[in-house]
Design a protein around this motif. Structure first.
Motif, PDB file in Angstrom:
ATOM      1  N   LEU A 184       0.844  -1.191   0.000  1.00 25.26           N
ATOM      2  CA  LEU A 184       0.000   0.000   0.000  1.00 25.26           C
ATOM      3  C   LEU A 184       0.880   1.243   0.000  1.00 25.26           C
ATOM      4  O   LEU A 184       0.637   2.206  -0.727  1.00 25.26           O
ATOM      5  N   ASN A 219       2.288   1.786  -3.424  1.00 25.77           N
ATOM      6  CA  ASN A 219       1.274   2.273  -4.357  1.00 25.77           C
ATOM      7  C   ASN A 219       0.854   3.710  -4.077  1.00 25.77           C
ATOM      8  O   ASN A 219       0.624   4.485  -4.999  1.00 25.77           O
ATOM      9  N   LEU A 220       0.750   4.046  -2.795  1.00 29.49           N
ATOM     10  CA  LEU A 220       0.371   5.426  -2.470  1.00 29.49           C
ATOM     11  C   LEU A 220       1.487   6.387  -2.854  1.00 29.49           C
ATOM     12  O   LEU A 220       1.233   7.494  -3.333  1.00 29.49           O
ATOM     13  N   ARG A 257       1.270   6.849  -6.438  1.00 35.26           N
ATOM     14  CA  ARG A 257       0.150   7.731  -6.760  1.00 35.26           C
ATOM     15  C   ARG A 257       0.568   9.192  -6.610  1.00 35.26           C
ATOM     16  O   ARG A 257       0.257  10.030  -7.460  1.00 35.26           O
ATOM     17  N   ARG A 289       3.119  10.086  -9.456  1.00 37.46           N
ATOM     18  CA  ARG A 289       2.497  10.178 -10.778  1.00 37.46           C
ATOM     19  C   ARG A 289       1.468  11.285 -10.845  1.00 37.46           C
ATOM     20  O   ARG A 289       1.304  11.942 -11.862  1.00 37.46           O
ATOM     21  N   GLY A 290       0.739  11.463  -9.744  1.00 36.28           N
ATOM     22  CA  GLY A 290      -0.358  12.421  -9.747  1.00 36.28           C
ATOM     23  C   GLY A 290       0.119  13.866  -9.690  1.00 36.28           C
ATOM     24  O   GLY A 290      -0.576  14.768 -10.124  1.00 36.28           O
ATOM     25  N   LYS A 328       0.703  15.201 -13.303  1.00 35.37           N
ATOM     26  CA  LYS A 328      -0.179  14.760 -14.384  1.00 35.37           C
ATOM     27  C   LYS A 328      -0.763  15.972 -15.075  1.00 35.37           C
ATOM     28  O   LYS A 328      -1.038  16.980 -14.450  1.00 35.37           O
TER      29      LYS A 328
END
Lengths: 277, 397
Positions: A13, A16-17, A20, A23-24, A27
């Motif tokens: 987790l 992945n966070l 995130r 990447r976020g 963007k």
């Protein structure tokens, strides 16, 4: 379960966070990840114009590196500072921006704050990598110091994350925290030797003493852990010299204390976060 | 029996209702440490077991503590006292797609949301095609989810959650997502879940869904446990008691119309001419509409209609349908619609009454909830729907 055990069990987790966040962040921008370099470069350009040219700040020659470039001297302190500032500011707001998630799913909340901090560590590592290359081009023998620099980056990460953990909880209870902290961060920035060398503080203290005011100005100034962090980075990257042992110990202690206190505070209030949001 | 899937022991949960909660430091400093608040006990000493492999419903009116209890089981809220033991892996479907990041692609979000719900990267990779196929978003999986329609968004969220494959699944009012086809697939997935011996805990206001899905239920009222046991009997008693207080005063109800004639009361009469609001399936009913006309009105048309508790329009009848011509009205009067047998399934129903002119274009008065009645669970039962057609079965070969 304790916060640390939670972190271990939710490694995926966490990864992945962090992804995130990375990447976020950029963007839908044309430059994408390159923005993470543009921001410090812009800051460097502005400060170099003002403090390297208009109001020139005298920095001493790197010993033994022989460097005398204000912009590089500045970056060795500015990049760690920007990293600390980003971790604290965005870590503090992270629980609130993920309020929806926190109210709907159970998972160790600490992961959110640490993942945000880790995403900035990633950005910071790229910036530092580029800085090392530039330093090499300008003739700084920085390569042997890389392990030391990495160790210091981890300490800075721990230090800033500890503060972010405390402030993240405080911000859930009092939304004023974020506004208060943004003012405090400015003050902190100018009270750290990012733009000017520590010598200026010594000189200031002397001027006061000439007027008969004796204050332990240097002692107080050096209580600030960021001052120690910057001294150590500069000494390794700009001067290519061993940092003062006392400074390194101070940094280790500051990182351990900050992370421990942050962890204890977070652990104590973690359970109630969902209903306070 | 084996150990219960969920054991709830003496759970109490308190919320603090702050009088002037404005989450600011200034407010806290000004008031000192003693911010003024009232304690609100959302749950009080609730204990029960949810057996393994059961589908367990939580029923109660809004604010009875069902969702709070579900959140306590899901570990999102921490109870003041008591203990909740869960055997096995738990997943909660509280809000679908709540962990999605709008700028990231569907694929990235599946991995992210999966790991939030406790799946490992390898698990997700293995189930990835199932998840995407179930949600029906294959072509869009590499698009950012902000470009998804709201249906695609919740479908993907649901699909990730259902594929977590927990031992205990908590569901809060999320069964009604997507179109009919998707709902059917979701229902199949639940049935598969039950067959696999997994435990499902459901909170829903849809009594018919609960009745068909659940085998066990707990009934909460104002944070306390009223009853726990077989779903059928509990849901029946809950429905019967939750609509006890009906008033017949029409002064405050929603109505519209020009007002030359007004409905003053609607009385529901049983076979013995007594006014009541309970009619068992098959009983006769008379709907008496009392009116007052402030002026003389030629050829008015009276109408009554029945709506189910969920607002479904079931039946309507007016004096033209029944070939009753009322020449003119003035002052007070009354008309009655006679229903020989109330062919309705157990539930709560609303009566609408209206007075219009012959063309039905001009409305004198239209009263939305003129009366209400219950059909209790007594005697014959049919398993679903609104109307009772008194079907019987026989084996023909």
């Amino acid at each position: 379960m304790t916060t640390f055990a939670d972190l271990r069990s939710s490694r995926e987790l966490f990864v992945n966070l962090t992804l995130r966040e990375i990447r976020g962040k950029y963007k839908r921008t044309a430059l994408g990840q390159a923005w993470s370099l543009v921001n410090p470069l812009a800051a460097m350009a502005i400060y170099s114009l003002v403090f390297g040219f208009l109001l020139p700040i005298q920095v001493s020659e790197g010993d033994p590196s022989g460097l005398r470039v204000y912009a590089l001297w500045l970056l060795c302190g500015l990049l760690p500072w920007l990293f600390i500032s980003a971790v604290i500011t965005s870590g503090m707001g992270s629980l609130i921006s993920d309020a929806n998630l926190i109210k709907k799913v159970w998972f160790p909340r600490v992961v959110i704050v640490v993942a945000v901090a880790a995403s900035w560590l990633f950005t910071h590592a790229i910036e530092m990598g580029v800085l090392v290359v530039v330093l090499l081009i300008f003739g700084s023998a920085v390569v042997p110091w890389i392990p030391g620099i990495l160790l210091m980056m981890v300490l800075v990460f721990a230090f800033a994350t500890g503060i972010a953990l405390m402030l993240a909880v405080a911000n859930v209870y009092f939304r004023d925290t974020q506004h208060f902290v943004s003012i405090f961060m400015q003050l902190w920035f100018y009270l750290s030797p990012v733009l000017y060398p520590f010598r200026y503080v010594t000189e200031g203290a002397q001027r006061l003493e000439e007027r008969g005011i004796a204050l332990p100005l240097e002692f107080i100034y050096r209580l600030n852990p960021v001052e120690r962090f910057i001294q150590v980075f500069r000494s390794m990257m700009y001067d290519n010299a061993w940092p003062a042992l006392a400074d390194v110990i101070y940094c280790v202690v500051a990182a351990v204390v900050s992370l421990t206190v942050g962890y204890l505070v977070f652990n104590r209030h973690e359970a109630r976060i969902a209903e306070e949001l | 029996m084996s150990t219960p899937a969920v054991r709830v022991t003496d759970i109490s949960k308190r919320f603090r209702l702050y009088h002037e909660r404005n989450q600011s430091l200034k407010a806290a400093v000004m008031r000192g440490r003693r911010a003024s608040y009232e304690d609100f006990w959302a749950l009080r000493d609730v204990s029960f077991d949810i057996p393994q492999g059961s589908t367990f419903g939580l029923v109660g009116v809004n604010g009875s503590g069902k969702s709070t209890l579900l959140k306590c089981i899901a570990r999102i809220l921490v109870p003041e006292s008591g203990k909740i033991d869960v055997t096995g892996k738990l997943a909660a479907l509280l809000e679908l797609g709540s962990g999605f990041h709008p700028e990231l692609s569907g694929r990235e979000n599946v991995y992210l949301n999966g790991s939030i719900l406790g799946l490992t990267r390898r698990d997700i990779a293995r189930k990835f095609d199932d998840i995407v196929g179930f949600a029906g978003v294959e072509e869009f999986i590499d698009q950012p989810v902000k470009n998804y329609s709201s249906g695609m968004y919740v479908r993907l969220g649901f699909s990730v959650a259902i594929n977590v494959d927990p031992d205990v699944l908590l569901v809060d009012e999320v069964l009604a997502v997507g179109d009919t086809a998707f709902q059917e697939r979701s229902m199949d997935k639940f049935l598969e879940f039950r067959r696999a011996g997994k435990t499902v805990v459901v909170v829903s206001h849809g009594m018919s869904t609960l009745r068909t899905m659940c085998d066990q239920a707990a009934w909460l009222e104002k944070g306390r446990l009223v009853e726990v046991g077989s779903a059928k009997s509990i849901i029946e008693r809950y429905v019967d008691t939750s609509h006890d207080h009906h008033d017949t005063d029409l002064s405050g109800v929603a109505r519209h119309g020009s007002g030359e004639a007004r409905v003053t009361a609607v009385r529901l009469l049983d076979g013995d001419d007594r006014s009541t609001d309970r009619f068992t399936t098959g009983e006769p009913m008379r709907i008496a509409v009392d009116f007052h006309a402030g002026q003389r009105i030629e050829k008015p048309v009276f109408g009554v209609a029945i709506e189910a508790g969920d607002g479904t329009y079931l039946w309507a009848n007016n004096t033209i349908d029944a070939s009753l011509t009322v020449d003119a009205i003035e002052g007070d009067g009354s008309v009655e619609c006679v229903i020989p047998r109330v062919m309705l399934q157990p539930g709560t129903y609303t009566v609408i009454a209206s007075i219009v002119d012959t063309t039905a274009q001009h409305v004198y008065d239209f009263v939305r909830a003129a009366a209400r009645f219950d059909v209790p669970h007594i005697g014959r039962r049919e398993s679903g729907g609104y109307v009772s057609l008194e079907g019987t079965w026989l084996q023909t070969s």
